[in-house]
Design a protein around this motif. Structure first.
Motif, PDB file in Angstrom:
ATOM      1  N   GLN A   1       4.801  10.288  -2.173  1.00 51.54           N
ATOM      2  CA  GLN A   1       4.793   9.013  -1.455  1.00 51.54           C
ATOM      3  C   GLN A   1       4.765   7.845  -2.440  1.00 51.54           C
ATOM      4  OE1 GLN A   1       5.358   8.192   1.570  1.00 51.54           O
ATOM      5  NE2 GLN A   1       4.866   6.023   1.341  1.00 51.54           N
ATOM      6  N   VAL A   2       4.004   8.001  -3.516  1.00 54.63           N
ATOM      7  CA  VAL A   2       3.962   6.970  -4.547  1.00 54.63           C
ATOM      8  C   VAL A   2       5.346   6.824  -5.189  1.00 54.63           C
ATOM      9  CG1 VAL A   2       2.875   6.248  -6.711  1.00 54.63           C
ATOM     10  CG2 VAL A   2       1.524   7.432  -4.968  1.00 54.63           C
TER      11      VAL A   2
ATOM     12  N   PRO B   1       5.398   1.608   3.939  1.00 55.15           N
ATOM     13  CA  PRO B   1       5.421   1.013   2.592  1.00 55.15           C
ATOM     14  C   PRO B   1       6.837   0.698   2.131  1.00 55.15           C
ATOM     15  CG  PRO B   1       3.883   2.842   2.665  1.00 55.15           C
ATOM     16  CD  PRO B   1       4.611   2.864   3.966  1.00 55.15           C
ATOM     17  N   GLU B   2       7.769   1.599   2.421  1.00 53.65           N
ATOM     18  CA  GLU B   2       9.159   1.376   2.000  1.00 53.65           C
ATOM     19  C   GLU B   2       9.747   0.145   2.675  1.00 53.65           C
ATOM     20  OE1 GLU B   2       8.107   5.668   1.443  1.00 53.65           O
ATOM     21  OE2 GLU B   2       7.872   4.217   3.083  1.00 53.65           O
TER      22      GLU B   2
ATOM     23  N   THR C   1      -3.758   1.658  -3.079  1.00 50.67           N
ATOM     24  CA  THR C   1      -4.091   2.999  -2.568  1.00 50.67           C
ATOM     25  C   THR C   1      -3.183   4.074  -3.170  1.00 50.67           C
ATOM     26  OG1 THR C   1      -2.700   2.838  -0.556  1.00 50.67           O
ATOM     27  CG2 THR C   1      -4.979   2.050  -0.391  1.00 50.67           C
ATOM     28  N   SER C   2      -2.864   3.943  -4.440  1.00 50.73           N
ATOM     29  CA  SER C   2      -1.975   4.918  -5.095  1.00 50.73           C
ATOM     30  C   SER C   2      -2.602   6.297  -5.217  1.00 50.73           C
ATOM     31  CB  SER C   2      -1.589   4.427  -6.499  1.00 50.73           C
ATOM     32  OG  SER C   2      -0.669   3.370  -6.436  1.00 50.73           O
ATOM     33  N   PHE C   3      -3.928   6.339  -5.246  1.00 48.85           N
ATOM     34  CA  PHE C   3      -4.604   7.615  -5.494  1.00 48.85           C
ATOM     35  C   PHE C   3      -5.389   8.136  -4.290  1.00 48.85           C
ATOM     36  CE2 PHE C   3      -4.210   5.273  -9.500  1.00 48.85           C
ATOM     37  CZ  PHE C   3      -3.553   6.207 -10.289  1.00 48.85           C
ATOM     38  N   GLY C   4      -5.545   7.301  -3.287  1.00 52.74           N
ATOM     39  CA  GLY C   4      -6.296   7.728  -2.116  1.00 52.74           C
ATOM     40  C   GLY C   4      -6.515   6.570  -1.172  1.00 52.74           C
ATOM     41  N   CYS C   5      -6.718   6.888   0.107  1.00 53.77           N
ATOM     42  CA  CYS C   5      -6.846   5.857   1.131  1.00 53.77           C
ATOM     43  C   CYS C   5      -7.977   6.227   2.084  1.00 53.77           C
ATOM     44  CB  CYS C   5      -5.524   5.722   1.887  1.00 53.77           C
ATOM     45  SG  CYS C   5      -5.610   4.704   3.370  1.00 53.77           S
TER      46      CYS C   5
ATOM     47  N   SER D   1       0.835  -1.191   0.000  1.00 53.42           N
ATOM     48  CA  SER D   1       0.000   0.000   0.000  1.00 53.42           C
ATOM     49  C   SER D   1       0.875   1.248   0.000  1.00 53.42           C
ATOM     50  CB  SER D   1      -0.906   0.009   1.230  1.00 53.42           C
ATOM     51  OG  SER D   1      -1.705   1.166   1.242  1.00 53.42           O
ATOM     52  N   ALA D   2       0.546   2.196  -0.868  1.00 58.88           N
ATOM     53  CA  ALA D   2       1.285   3.465  -0.887  1.00 58.88           C
ATOM     54  C   ALA D   2       0.961   4.296   0.343  1.00 58.88           C
ATOM     55  CB  ALA D   2       0.937   4.255  -2.149  1.00 58.88           C
ATOM     56  N   SER D   3      -0.210   4.100   0.901  1.00 58.95           N
ATOM     57  CA  SER D   3      -0.640   4.847   2.077  1.00 58.95           C
ATOM     58  C   SER D   3       0.126   4.387   3.313  1.00 58.95           C
ATOM     59  CB  SER D   3      -2.143   4.636   2.303  1.00 58.95           C
ATOM     60  OG  SER D   3      -2.509   4.942   3.624  1.00 58.95           O
ATOM     61  N   ARG D   4       0.772   5.315   3.972  1.00 59.48           N
ATOM     62  CA  ARG D   4       1.509   4.967   5.187  1.00 59.48           C
ATOM     63  C   ARG D   4       0.549   4.491   6.277  1.00 59.48           C
ATOM     64  NH1 ARG D   4       6.771   6.675   5.088  1.00 59.48           N
ATOM     65  NH2 ARG D   4       6.933   6.630   7.359  1.00 59.48           N
TER      66      ARG D   4
END
Length: 316
Positions: free
Chosen positions: A165-166, A124-125, A151-155, A110-113
């Motif tokens: 973040q992406v 995510p990292e 969740t690249s565009f929203g979470c 997930s891109a969202s932390r």
């Protein structure tokens, strides 16, 4: 009023990956049999799919609908030129995929932390860097890896997910050698302007990556987001037969864009897909019958545009 004659950069062809056997069925209460899954996969390939996600190699307690993926992978009749892929979460998943004869696997983060920390207690990292042993195993055993950035565009937990973040997650995937990445709108929060901006910028920053877009139609913007992605130069898209699915780990997420809806839109626009639309509609009807409820597919409700035209012609 002169509205101009500028031609938009529509692609002549797109590649549609069928994710129904995995992302579609994983969120359904109905538990399809192994035989039903094999039938659907083989029929989708007969309808023209060149890439199909057959399931996921995850713990059966986490996603019980995918508990028989090993058996599904072993039973399907493979067709030359078709890429059969599966989702994995760790090294054990890759080992199971290899044992079942799957040559391409997808790792997801997930891109969202906020979402990542809530589900894995890692950023995510950190999640992507933990995939390094998977990448090493894949390289040694001749398996292909792709990555999905959910969740690249929203979470639903965090709200907006900044492009920075992406980018950070993409960079981590590139560090471990992943060359194909999907930007996934797991929560259905993306809008066309945002999709165009994000896709234009990631393509410019990471030109050697093969980019895929994965949209859910939670708020009715799925196909509009596909069009925005096309205008930004993306030609790979995921979709699910009958528009079923969703993410069991993303609150409020609903079905994927329907494969038949996407194919129909493309064909109406003169964009080739390689699919037989009538054959895919037949698959979608079978899916609806198997799961026992109506779905979000527009074509299953309204039919093709040509059906209406032909019906009118028959009446005159």
């Amino acid at each position: 009023m002169d509205i101009g004659t500028k031609t938009l950069p529509w692609p002549s062809r797109v590649i549609v990956c069928e994710v129904g056997p995995r992302d579609g069925l994983q969120n359904e209460k109905a538990m399809l049999t192994t035989e039903q899954k094999v039938e659907l996969i083989e029929r989708v390939v007969q309808a023209g799919a060149k890439i199909i996600e057959i399931g996921s190699f995850v713990h059966p307690q986490a996603v019980p609908q995918m508990a028989d993926t090993d058996e599904v992978a072993k039973r399907i009749k493979r067709v030359d030129g078709v890429e059969y892929r599966a989702l994995v979460l760790n090294l054990r998943g890759i080992e199971r995929a290899e044992a079942a004869g799957i040559k391409k696997v997808k790792l997801t983060v997930s891109a969202s932390r906020a979402h990542s920390l809530a589900n894995s207690k890692r950023t995510p990292e950190e999640v992507v860097r933990s995939f390094s042993e998977c990448a090493e195993y894949a390289a040694r055993h001749g398996l292909e890896l792709s990555g999905a950035i959910a969740t690249s565009f929203g979470c639903s937990l965090q709200g907006n997910v900044p492009l920075e973040q992406v980018f950070s997650v993409i960079a981590c995937f590139r560090e471990i050698g992943v060359k194909e990445l999907s930007l996934s709108d797991s929560t259905g929060m993306a809008n066309p302007r945002q999709v165009y901006e994000y896709c234009t910028k990631v393509r410019a920053a990471f030109p050697k990556v093969t980019w895929v877009l994965h949209f859910h139609n939670t708020r009715g913007m799925g196909l509009a987001n596909v069009m925005a992605g096309m205008l930004a130069g993306i030609v790979h898209f995921d979709a699910s037969f009958a528009g079923i699915g969703g993410c069991p780990f993303a609150p409020g997420a609903t079905g994927n864009i329907a494969t038949e809806d996407l194919i129909h839109m493309c064909h109406e626009m003169g964009i080739a897909t390689g699919y037989d639309l009538d054959a895919m509609l037949a698959v979608a009807r079978s899916v609806r019958e198997m799961i026992g409820h109506d779905t979000a597919s527009f074509l299953l409700k309204a039919g093709k545009c040509s059906d209406i035209v032909n019906a009118k012609s028959d009446n005159h």
